[in-house]
Design a protein around this motif. Structure first.
Motif, PDB file in Angstrom:
ATOM      1  N   ARG A  89     -13.040  81.045  64.645  1.00  0.00           N
ATOM      2  CA  ARG A  89     -12.722  82.295  64.019  1.00  0.00           C
ATOM      3  C   ARG A  89     -11.851  82.968  65.055  1.00  0.00           C
ATOM      4  NH1 ARG A  89     -15.949  87.739  63.668  1.00  0.00           N
ATOM      5  NH2 ARG A  89     -15.487  87.368  65.904  1.00  0.00           N
ATOM      6  N   ASP A  90     -11.965  83.192  66.312  1.00  0.00           N
ATOM      7  CA  ASP A  90     -11.279  83.761  67.409  1.00  0.00           C
ATOM      8  C   ASP A  90      -9.785  83.078  67.508  1.00  0.00           C
ATOM      9  OD1 ASP A  90     -13.298  85.726  67.510  1.00  0.00           O
ATOM     10  OD2 ASP A  90     -13.931  84.692  69.504  1.00  0.00           O
ATOM     11  N   SER A  91     -10.063  81.797  67.663  1.00  0.00           N
ATOM     12  CA  SER A  91      -8.572  81.087  67.651  1.00  0.00           C
ATOM     13  C   SER A  91      -7.606  81.563  66.552  1.00  0.00           C
ATOM     14  CB  SER A  91      -9.011  79.383  67.646  1.00  0.00           C
ATOM     15  OG  SER A  91      -9.587  79.414  68.882  1.00  0.00           O
ATOM     16  N   TYR A  92      -8.382  81.405  65.195  1.00  0.00           N
ATOM     17  CA  TYR A  92      -7.543  81.648  64.120  1.00  0.00           C
ATOM     18  C   TYR A  92      -6.776  83.190  64.155  1.00  0.00           C
ATOM     19  CZ  TYR A  92      -6.671  82.947  59.013  1.00  0.00           C
ATOM     20  OH  TYR A  92      -6.261  83.589  57.869  1.00  0.00           O
ATOM     21  N   GLU A  93      -7.820  84.138  64.390  1.00  0.00           N
ATOM     22  CA  GLU A  93      -7.347  85.466  64.484  1.00  0.00           C
ATOM     23  C   GLU A  93      -6.441  85.764  65.627  1.00  0.00           C
ATOM     24  OE1 GLU A  93     -10.423  88.009  64.330  1.00  0.00           O
ATOM     25  OE2 GLU A  93     -11.102  87.417  62.345  1.00  0.00           O
ATOM     26  N   TYR A 136      -7.483  76.844  60.507  1.00  0.00           N
ATOM     27  CA  TYR A 136      -6.508  77.051  61.621  1.00  0.00           C
ATOM     28  C   TYR A 136      -5.346  76.080  61.720  1.00  0.00           C
ATOM     29  CZ  TYR A 136      -4.989  77.174  66.372  1.00  0.00           C
ATOM     30  OH  TYR A 136      -4.289  77.234  67.488  1.00  0.00           O
ATOM     31  N   ASP A 137      -6.003  74.835  61.315  1.00  0.00           N
ATOM     32  CA  ASP A 137      -4.892  73.589  61.483  1.00  0.00           C
ATOM     33  C   ASP A 137      -3.791  73.850  60.443  1.00  0.00           C
ATOM     34  OD1 ASP A 137      -6.285  72.637  63.605  1.00  0.00           O
ATOM     35  OD2 ASP A 137      -7.368  70.960  62.357  1.00  0.00           O
ATOM     36  N   ILE A 186     -19.416  73.159  55.932  1.00  0.00           N
ATOM     37  CA  ILE A 186     -18.774  74.081  55.000  1.00  0.00           C
ATOM     38  C   ILE A 186     -18.140  75.083  55.950  1.00  0.00           C
ATOM     39  CG2 ILE A 186     -19.383  75.861  53.448  1.00  0.00           C
ATOM     40  CD1 ILE A 186     -21.313  73.916  52.042  1.00  0.00           C
ATOM     41  N   VAL A 187     -18.906  75.439  57.065  1.00  0.00           N
ATOM     42  CA  VAL A 187     -18.019  76.599  57.801  1.00  0.00           C
ATOM     43  C   VAL A 187     -17.313  76.309  58.834  1.00  0.00           C
ATOM     44  CG1 VAL A 187     -18.721  78.538  59.604  1.00  0.00           C
ATOM     45  CG2 VAL A 187     -20.288  78.193  57.433  1.00  0.00           C
ATOM     46  N   LEU A 188     -17.796  75.264  59.795  1.00  0.00           N
ATOM     47  CA  LEU A 188     -17.007  74.936  60.957  1.00  0.00           C
ATOM     48  C   LEU A 188     -15.768  74.049  60.494  1.00  0.00           C
ATOM     49  CD1 LEU A 188     -19.867  73.825  63.415  1.00  0.00           C
ATOM     50  CD2 LEU A 188     -18.779  76.298  63.075  1.00  0.00           C
ATOM     51  N   GLU A 189     -15.946  72.950  59.570  1.00  0.00           N
ATOM     52  CA  GLU A 189     -14.774  72.304  59.155  1.00  0.00           C
ATOM     53  C   GLU A 189     -13.825  73.046  58.403  1.00  0.00           C
ATOM     54  OE1 GLU A 189     -15.927  68.660  57.242  1.00  0.00           O
ATOM     55  OE2 GLU A 189     -16.961  67.855  58.871  1.00  0.00           O
ATOM     56  N   SER A 190     -14.453  73.982  57.620  1.00  0.00           N
ATOM     57  CA  SER A 190     -13.393  74.824  57.031  1.00  0.00           C
ATOM     58  C   SER A 190     -12.618  75.649  57.825  1.00  0.00           C
ATOM     59  CB  SER A 190     -14.141  75.812  55.890  1.00  0.00           C
ATOM     60  OG  SER A 190     -14.986  74.887  54.821  1.00  0.00           O
ATOM     61  N   ILE A 191     -13.220  76.326  58.771  1.00  0.00           N
ATOM     62  CA  ILE A 191     -12.386  77.246  59.861  1.00  0.00           C
ATOM     63  C   ILE A 191     -11.445  76.447  60.622  1.00  0.00           C
ATOM     64  CG2 ILE A 191     -12.371  78.946  61.584  1.00  0.00           C
ATOM     65  CD1 ILE A 191     -15.037  79.652  60.848  1.00  0.00           C
ATOM     66  N   GLN A 192     -11.859  75.145  60.866  1.00  0.00           N
ATOM     67  CA  GLN A 192     -11.023  74.250  61.462  1.00  0.00           C
ATOM     68  C   GLN A 192      -9.562  73.739  60.754  1.00  0.00           C
ATOM     69  OE1 GLN A 192     -11.303  73.157  65.159  1.00  0.00           O
ATOM     70  NE2 GLN A 192      -9.178  72.975  64.485  1.00  0.00           N
ATOM     71  N   LEU A 193      -9.845  73.574  59.618  1.00  0.00           N
ATOM     72  CA  LEU A 193      -8.988  72.991  58.596  1.00  0.00           C
ATOM     73  C   LEU A 193      -7.963  74.372  58.279  1.00  0.00           C
ATOM     74  CD1 LEU A 193      -7.982  70.982  56.771  1.00  0.00           C
ATOM     75  CD2 LEU A 193      -9.474  71.792  54.887  1.00  0.00           C
ATOM     76  N   PHE A 226       1.832  83.064  58.669  1.00  0.00           N
ATOM     77  CA  PHE A 226       0.353  82.908  58.678  1.00  0.00           C
ATOM     78  C   PHE A 226      -0.234  83.526  57.420  1.00  0.00           C
ATOM     79  CE2 PHE A 226      -3.542  84.993  59.767  1.00  0.00           C
ATOM     80  CZ  PHE A 226      -4.129  84.177  60.882  1.00  0.00           C
ATOM     81  N   MET A 227       0.025  84.567  56.965  1.00  0.00           N
ATOM     82  CA  MET A 227      -0.664  85.309  55.908  1.00  0.00           C
ATOM     83  C   MET A 227      -0.383  84.557  54.838  1.00  0.00           C
ATOM     84  SD  MET A 227      -2.050  87.772  57.494  1.00  0.00           S
ATOM     85  CE  MET A 227      -2.682  88.825  56.078  1.00  0.00           C
ATOM     86  N   GLU A 228       0.936  84.214  54.508  1.00  0.00           N
ATOM     87  CA  GLU A 228       1.075  83.386  53.097  1.00  0.00           C
ATOM     88  C   GLU A 228       0.524  82.181  53.062  1.00  0.00           C
ATOM     89  OE1 GLU A 228       5.221  83.496  52.493  1.00  0.00           O
ATOM     90  OE2 GLU A 228       5.426  85.706  52.451  1.00  0.00           O
ATOM     91  N   ALA A 229       0.340  81.146  54.300  1.00  0.00           N
ATOM     92  CA  ALA A 229      -0.474  80.100  54.414  1.00  0.00           C
ATOM     93  C   ALA A 229      -1.777  80.360  54.237  1.00  0.00           C
ATOM     94  CB  ALA A 229       0.082  79.382  55.686  1.00  0.00           C
ATOM     95  N   SER A 230      -2.515  81.251  54.768  1.00  0.00           N
ATOM     96  CA  SER A 230      -3.594  81.789  54.450  1.00  0.00           C
ATOM     97  C   SER A 230      -4.029  81.888  53.019  1.00  0.00           C
ATOM     98  CB  SER A 230      -4.321  82.712  55.316  1.00  0.00           C
ATOM     99  OG  SER A 230      -4.118  82.573  56.795  1.00  0.00           O
ATOM    100  N   ALA A 231      -3.259  82.665  52.404  1.00  0.00           N
ATOM    101  CA  ALA A 231      -3.448  83.112  50.937  1.00  0.00           C
ATOM    102  C   ALA A 231      -3.310  81.899  49.919  1.00  0.00           C
ATOM    103  CB  ALA A 231      -2.502  84.055  50.390  1.00  0.00           C
ATOM    104  N   ARG A 232      -2.584  80.806  50.295  1.00  0.00           N
ATOM    105  CA  ARG A 232      -2.191  79.794  49.538  1.00  0.00           C
ATOM    106  C   ARG A 232      -3.593  79.039  49.625  1.00  0.00           C
ATOM    107  NH1 ARG A 232       3.002  79.700  51.460  1.00  0.00           N
ATOM    108  NH2 ARG A 232       2.594  78.260  53.018  1.00  0.00           N
ATOM    109  N   ILE A 233      -4.060  78.857  51.126  1.00  0.00           N
ATOM    110  CA  ILE A 233      -5.494  78.049  51.073  1.00  0.00           C
ATOM    111  C   ILE A 233      -6.404  78.726  50.344  1.00  0.00           C
ATOM    112  CG2 ILE A 233      -7.258  77.371  53.000  1.00  0.00           C
ATOM    113  CD1 ILE A 233      -4.806  77.169  54.878  1.00  0.00           C
ATOM    114  N   GLN A 234      -6.564  80.013  50.368  1.00  0.00           N
ATOM    115  CA  GLN A 234      -7.563  80.775  49.516  1.00  0.00           C
ATOM    116  C   GLN A 234      -7.288  80.392  47.934  1.00  0.00           C
ATOM    117  OE1 GLN A 234      -7.847  85.554  48.403  1.00  0.00           O
ATOM    118  NE2 GLN A 234      -8.397  85.004  50.476  1.00  0.00           N
ATOM    119  N   ASP A 235      -5.866  80.293  47.508  1.00  0.00           N
ATOM    120  CA  ASP A 235      -5.778  79.915  46.196  1.00  0.00           C
ATOM    121  C   ASP A 235      -6.319  78.640  45.923  1.00  0.00           C
ATOM    122  OD1 ASP A 235      -4.349  81.944  44.510  1.00  0.00           O
ATOM    123  OD2 ASP A 235      -2.681  81.588  45.509  1.00  0.00           O
ATOM    124  N   SER A 236      -6.078  77.579  46.763  1.00  0.00           N
ATOM    125  CA  SER A 236      -6.327  76.059  46.318  1.00  0.00           C
ATOM    126  C   SER A 236      -7.836  75.935  46.598  1.00  0.00           C
ATOM    127  CB  SER A 236      -5.487  75.361  47.092  1.00  0.00           C
ATOM    128  OG  SER A 236      -5.798  75.508  48.565  1.00  0.00           O
TER     129      SER A 236
END
Length: 219
Positions: free
Chosen positions: A136-140, A78-79, A69-76, A98-108
């Motif tokens: 998380r550091d890679s994503y940020e 980031y990818d 739930i955490v590790l796979e979700s953050i990897q997904l 970056f920001m709009e893609a993150s928001a779309r992932i949050q939406d879905s």
């Protein structure tokens, strides 16, 4: 009698998903609703209408669920975000991507986002915690590099890239606290407005200094 509040509707897993993915969807929903620490394997088994022994076949302990739930979700996350950033031309466009893609992932996947966030800040063994921090550091860091590139290209003011990244991510991470799925605007549409304000500001022109500052300058 349980004191837990009624749960919000769960995101429906794909009917073709495996039983394991259906159990993950239930676990994500419970973690999103009640937190990682306050959700037991028994709670997940009861929600899935299976025995704990049957659940152990897929997930022998909560550490295994943390990985999924955490590790796979953050990897997904980031990818998918990195792929969108790579398509954008220019640093400012990459920040938007970056920001709009993150928001779309949050939406879905609202449950996935909130459950991952809840569990990230809660109990985990040291190895898992370090792996989560690295992801998380890679994503940020991807966002921070876009800002660094924007400053170097003269598209952005010479601000502290780490501070600017935190400001942008705060707008994203706090959205689930108030944004309602199915509302007037999607999370991605809200983020587009946020970005217009954050990137281009609210003030039309530099305000005049207060009178005290003007008098000091004149002296």
């Amino acid at each position: 009698m349980s004191t837990k509040k009624p749960a919000a509707p769960m995101e429906s897993p794909d009917p073709l998903d495996s039983r394991e993915n259906q159990l993950l969807a239930i676990a994500r929903h419970l973690f999103a609703q009640h937190g990682y620490d306050r959700t037991s394997l028994r709670d997940i088994a009861e929600a899935a209408k299976i025995t704990k022994a049957a659940l152990y076949y897929y997930f022998p302990n909560k550490d295994a669920l943390y990985d999924r739930i955490v590790l796979e979700s953050i990897q997904l996350l980031y990818d998918q975000v990195a792929a969108e950033v790579a398509k954008a031309t220019g640093p400012t466009a990459r920040v938007r991507a970056f920001m709009e893609a993150s928001a779309r992932i949050q939406d879905s996947g609202r449950d996935r986002w909130i459950a991952g966030s809840n569990a990230f800040w809660q109990t985990a063994v040291d190895g898992q915690r370090m792996a989560a921090l690295k992801l998380r550091d890679s994503y940020e860091g991807l966002l921070r590099q876009c800002i660094v590139d924007g400053i170097a290209a003269g598209e952005m003011r010479a601000v502290d890239p780490a501070m600017a990244g935190r400001l942008l991510l705060s707008a994203l991470n706090h959205m689930p606290r108030w944004h309602k799925p199915g509302g007037k605007l999607s999370a991605a549409q809200v983020m587009q407005q946020f970005l217009d304000m954050l990137l281009y500001g609210l003030v039309l022109e530099e305000p005049a200094p207060p009178p005290a500052r003007r008098r000091k300058a004149a002296a």
